[in-house]
Design a protein around this motif. Structure first.
Motif, PDB file in Angstrom:
ATOM      1  N   PRO A 156       3.804   0.079  -0.505  1.00  0.00           N
ATOM      2  CA  PRO A 156       4.462   1.371  -0.298  1.00  0.00           C
ATOM      3  C   PRO A 156       4.683   2.071  -1.643  1.00  0.00           C
ATOM      4  O   PRO A 156       4.966   1.426  -2.647  1.00  0.00           O
ATOM      5  CB  PRO A 156       5.799   0.991   0.346  1.00  0.00           C
ATOM      6  CG  PRO A 156       5.570  -0.352   0.976  1.00  0.00           C
ATOM      7  CD  PRO A 156       4.570  -1.030   0.083  1.00  0.00           C
ATOM      8  N   GLY A 157       4.494   3.377  -1.658  1.00  0.00           N
ATOM      9  CA  GLY A 157       4.645   4.156  -2.882  1.00  0.00           C
ATOM     10  C   GLY A 157       3.341   4.274  -3.658  1.00  0.00           C
ATOM     11  O   GLY A 157       3.314   4.853  -4.737  1.00  0.00           O
ATOM     12  N   ALA A 169      -0.247   5.086  -8.085  1.00  0.00           N
ATOM     13  CA  ALA A 169       1.120   5.486  -7.721  1.00  0.00           C
ATOM     14  C   ALA A 169       1.099   6.910  -7.167  1.00  0.00           C
ATOM     15  O   ALA A 169       0.370   7.774  -7.654  1.00  0.00           O
ATOM     16  CB  ALA A 169       2.042   5.407  -8.933  1.00  0.00           C
ATOM     17  N   CYS A 170       1.904   7.132  -6.129  1.00  0.00           N
ATOM     18  CA  CYS A 170       2.058   8.485  -5.584  1.00  0.00           C
ATOM     19  C   CYS A 170       2.785   9.347  -6.620  1.00  0.00           C
ATOM     20  O   CYS A 170       3.719   8.908  -7.278  1.00  0.00           O
ATOM     21  CB  CYS A 170       2.870   8.445  -4.304  1.00  0.00           C
ATOM     22  SG  CYS A 170       1.956   7.750  -2.927  1.00  0.00           S
ATOM     23  N   THR A 171       2.335  10.553  -6.761  1.00  0.00           N
ATOM     24  CA  THR A 171       2.959  11.475  -7.726  1.00  0.00           C
ATOM     25  C   THR A 171       3.986  12.338  -7.019  1.00  0.00           C
ATOM     26  O   THR A 171       4.019  12.397  -5.784  1.00  0.00           O
ATOM     27  CB  THR A 171       1.879  12.363  -8.364  1.00  0.00           C
ATOM     28  OG1 THR A 171       1.183  13.063  -7.333  1.00  0.00           O
ATOM     29  CG2 THR A 171       0.902  11.522  -9.183  1.00  0.00           C
ATOM     30  N   GLY A 173       5.828  15.252  -5.213  1.00  0.00           N
ATOM     31  CA  GLY A 173       5.320  16.205  -4.253  1.00  0.00           C
ATOM     32  C   GLY A 173       4.465  15.549  -3.179  1.00  0.00           C
ATOM     33  O   GLY A 173       4.005  16.224  -2.248  1.00  0.00           O
ATOM     34  N   ASN A 174       4.209  14.234  -3.301  1.00  0.00           N
ATOM     35  CA  ASN A 174       3.443  13.493  -2.285  1.00  0.00           C
ATOM     36  C   ASN A 174       4.275  12.320  -1.793  1.00  0.00           C
ATOM     37  O   ASN A 174       5.189  11.856  -2.467  1.00  0.00           O
ATOM     38  CB  ASN A 174       2.142  12.921  -2.884  1.00  0.00           C
ATOM     39  CG  ASN A 174       1.182  13.979  -3.342  1.00  0.00           C
ATOM     40  OD1 ASN A 174       0.794  14.818  -2.557  1.00  0.00           O
ATOM     41  ND2 ASN A 174       0.829  13.939  -4.610  1.00  0.00           N
ATOM     42  N   TYR A 175       3.973  11.869  -0.638  1.00  0.00           N
ATOM     43  CA  TYR A 175       4.596  10.638  -0.189  1.00  0.00           C
ATOM     44  C   TYR A 175       3.494   9.684   0.279  1.00  0.00           C
ATOM     45  O   TYR A 175       2.458  10.096   0.760  1.00  0.00           O
ATOM     46  CB  TYR A 175       5.649  10.868   0.897  1.00  0.00           C
ATOM     47  CG  TYR A 175       5.110  11.357   2.211  1.00  0.00           C
ATOM     48  CD1 TYR A 175       4.788  10.472   3.232  1.00  0.00           C
ATOM     49  CD2 TYR A 175       4.943  12.727   2.461  1.00  0.00           C
ATOM     50  CE1 TYR A 175       4.292  10.939   4.446  1.00  0.00           C
ATOM     51  CE2 TYR A 175       4.452  13.184   3.664  1.00  0.00           C
ATOM     52  CZ  TYR A 175       4.131  12.282   4.658  1.00  0.00           C
ATOM     53  OH  TYR A 175       3.646  12.733   5.846  1.00  0.00           O
ATOM     54  N   CYS A 176       3.736   8.409   0.077  1.00  0.00           N
ATOM     55  CA  CYS A 176       2.738   7.389   0.432  1.00  0.00           C
ATOM     56  C   CYS A 176       3.395   6.314   1.273  1.00  0.00           C
ATOM     57  O   CYS A 176       4.434   5.824   0.992  1.00  0.00           O
ATOM     58  CB  CYS A 176       2.161   6.743  -0.815  1.00  0.00           C
ATOM     59  SG  CYS A 176       1.269   7.863  -1.890  1.00  0.00           S
TER      60      CYS A 176
END
Length: 176
Positions: A156-157, A169-171, A173-176
């Motif tokens: 996650p993330g 890694a998610c930056t 403004g985004n979600y993972c």
């Protein structure tokens, strides 16, 4: 005047690797696919069939191990080039009756490999299970480091597109 064996001793025994039918004045080579390990054989029927894992050329007194890169699953092979080449995904050591699967984390992309050392290491972004003949790209949502035998699920993330070698890694403004 005869041309037979003229001596006060018994005639010599037929050599290993051959046989001598009754009345013969010369040796006959043991047939290919068999071997003649003892002296004094009188017929090709007395020859020993070449075992699995080996080959026997004409006139053999013993069998020779199947060459590395080939396998000899049956009996009676006549030459070193008659047995089949080792299959994709396998390597064949000298004397093999079957191929050995390519080690996990590598792949065997060509026929006739002679050892595990000739296997190709699995590249990053792919995985190679035991016995692989080609690298398999990592599916989306997973990643594979170099030499992987299986893929790992993205945490996650992080995100992992198709053929990923690492998690990203998610930056903001985004979600993972």
């Amino acid at each position: 005047p005869g041309t037979g064996y003229a001596s006060s001793t018994a005639p010599p025994l037929c050599d290993v690797g051959s046989y001598c039918p009754q009345g013969a004045n010369a040796t006959t080579p043991c047939p290919a696919g068999t071997y003649c390990p003892t002296q004094g054989l009188i017929s090709a029927d007395n020859a020993t069939v070449c075992p699995a894992g080996a080959y026997c050329p004409q006139g053999a007194s013993t069998y020779s191990p199947c060459p590395a890169g080939r396998y000899c699953p049956n009996t009676g092979y006549k030459s070193s080039t008659e047995p089949p080449l080792c299959e994709l995904g396998f390597y064949c050591l000298q004397g093999a009756t079957a191929g050995t699967p390519c080690p996990a984390g590598s792949y065997c992309p060509v026929r006739g490999l002679q050892s595990a050392a000739q296997a190709t290491s699995c590249p990053a972004g792919s995985y190679c299970p035991y016995g692989a003949s080609a690298a398999t790209p990592c599916p989306a949502g997973s990643y594979c480091t170099g030499g992987s035998s299986s893929y790992a699920t993205c945490n996650p993330g992080y995100y992992c597109p198709y053929n990923s070698s690492a998690q990203t890694a998610c930056t903001g403004g985004n979600y993972c």
